[in-house]
Design an enzyme around this catalytic site. Sequence first.
Site, PDB file in Angstrom:
ATOM      1  N   GLU A  80       0.682  -1.310  -0.293  1.00  0.00           N
ATOM      2  CA  GLU A  80      -0.210  -0.310  -0.436  1.00  0.00           C
ATOM      3  C   GLU A  80       1.251   1.040  -0.214  1.00  0.00           C
ATOM      4  O   GLU A  80       1.636   1.016   0.976  1.00  0.00           O
ATOM      5  CB  GLU A  80      -1.169   0.262   1.181  1.00  0.00           C
ATOM      6  CG  GLU A  80      -1.851  -0.920   1.165  1.00  0.00           C
ATOM      7  CD  GLU A  80      -2.597  -0.413   2.482  1.00  0.00           C
ATOM      8  OE1 GLU A  80      -2.784   0.591   3.113  1.00  0.00           O
ATOM      9  OE2 GLU A  80      -3.400  -0.965   2.912  1.00  0.00           O
ATOM     10  N   GLU A 116     -13.939   5.864  -0.376  1.00  0.00           N
ATOM     11  CA  GLU A 116     -14.444   5.184  -0.147  1.00  0.00           C
ATOM     12  C   GLU A 116     -15.499   5.307   1.236  1.00  0.00           C
ATOM     13  O   GLU A 116     -14.602   5.873   2.078  1.00  0.00           O
ATOM     14  CB  GLU A 116     -13.810   3.180   1.025  1.00  0.00           C
ATOM     15  CG  GLU A 116     -13.507   2.601  -0.269  1.00  0.00           C
ATOM     16  CD  GLU A 116     -11.933   1.934   0.246  1.00  0.00           C
ATOM     17  OE1 GLU A 116     -12.515   0.566   0.787  1.00  0.00           O
ATOM     18  OE2 GLU A 116     -10.915   2.330   0.445  1.00  0.00           O
ATOM     19  N   LYS A 170     -15.755   4.612   5.062  1.00  0.00           N
ATOM     20  CA  LYS A 170     -13.819   4.261   5.908  1.00  0.00           C
ATOM     21  C   LYS A 170     -13.988   4.865   7.310  1.00  0.00           C
ATOM     22  O   LYS A 170     -14.068   6.597   7.580  1.00  0.00           O
ATOM     23  CB  LYS A 170     -12.890   4.119   5.460  1.00  0.00           C
ATOM     24  CG  LYS A 170     -12.576   3.150   4.014  1.00  0.00           C
ATOM     25  CD  LYS A 170     -10.755   3.331   3.766  1.00  0.00           C
ATOM     26  CE  LYS A 170     -10.327   2.726   5.206  1.00  0.00           C
ATOM     27  NZ  LYS A 170      -8.469   2.867   4.416  1.00  0.00           N
ATOM     28  N   GLU A 228      -9.254   9.421   5.365  1.00  0.00           N
ATOM     29  CA  GLU A 228      -9.804   8.232   4.334  1.00  0.00           C
ATOM     30  C   GLU A 228     -10.049   7.746   3.833  1.00  0.00           C
ATOM     31  O   GLU A 228     -10.521   6.861   3.095  1.00  0.00           O
ATOM     32  CB  GLU A 228      -9.592   7.075   6.872  1.00  0.00           C
ATOM     33  CG  GLU A 228      -9.233   7.009   7.345  1.00  0.00           C
ATOM     34  CD  GLU A 228      -7.644   6.024   6.883  1.00  0.00           C
ATOM     35  OE1 GLU A 228      -8.103   5.249   6.344  1.00  0.00           O
ATOM     36  OE2 GLU A 228      -6.199   6.470   7.387  1.00  0.00           O
TER      37      GLU A 228
END
Length: 404
Positions: free
Chosen positions: A269, A323, A326, A332
């Site tokens: 990541e 997203e 999250k 985030e």
Amino acid sequence: MGLRDRASSLLLSLALELAVAFVSVSAQQKFGINYGQIANDLPDPTQVAGLLQSMNVNKVKLYDADPRVLTAFANTGVEFIIAVGNENLQTMAASPAAARQWVATHVQPYIPATRITCVTVGNEVFSSNDAAMMASLLPAMKAVYAALGDLGLATQVTVSSAHSVNVLATSFPPSSGAFREDLAEYIQPILDFHGQTGSPFLINAYPFFAYKASPGSVSLPYVLFEPNPGVRDPNTNLSYDNMLYAQIDAVYAAMKAMGHTDVGVRISETGWPSKGDEDETGATVQNAAAYNGNLMQRIAMNQGTPLKPNVPIDVYVFALFNEDMKPGPTSERNYGLFYPSGSPVYAINAGSGGGSGGAGGSLNPYYTSMFSSSSKLAVSTTFLTERVILLVLLQAIVLVLQQS
């Protein structure tokens, strides 16, 4: 399916098609992408498969083993890393039968149509402060590896686990890289396992966090792969022009200190958020585009780190989509290259050499080597104009249907 549903589905498909016209990449991508799904508004996996194929991305990492995704990508040639969740580690560590059942359910049925090449067992387990989970990690990894062997899959699928870069106690200078002393009893045998099985050590590394924590002392060009004086390792005299490469080499040094020069490092990541809270300095669209675009260009050039110049960096960018579910700070929820609608969050050029992508480098479906430069521009303009008009019309249709 009703008229409204068909119109909505067509609208999303067109948005995904239009998205590829705004992101320029090289013909054969070498970076992977993290496909997270902590959201309630993501497109269907079959549409995602089409998007990634249009992008020429052929490596995807999941945080689970979603059967919908693995089925949607069958016969696409895309390589997959799938995951065993942290919640399953203790059960698998205690029960080889549980590990075998997991592999029989989540791996075996999809091979060879779907190219599953790695199973990650746990994610950032050493960040949890859960002693039982940490103790279960290696036994669970061994159980999954044994299950793959029992089912005849061990030569096709490796086993690893993704760790935060914070498993390092020291990361600079890179040559002084060392793992935290309190984790040594866990990491040493894990490295032994990787050496024995030929699997990579996975690291989640985010220079963004270092910059956010100390924007006054950490150089922004240094973390964004942009021109800067660089820093020199006084022990090796190697020069580093970016933080990510320094972090990778610090991991190599830490592994060497534990007796391992036989294990590869893969960045499972890394990424940069396009939006953040007021105290999240640097979380902007411009910085996200610079970080990911510059990184992808270096990957396309087969760059290695200063310590390992002949070993091309192996990176999975985080993430494919924003997203919305999250938890945590705003950043985030804003690491995605794309919005769930399929439109790009920002334009990037992932090809080598900078500028706009070369022949075969555009995600525009009409961009092929048979067109001259002027024809490419004309076709691109026509393609975008037609698709934008259709997109607007479909949006109007959906709005009318919603009001009826």
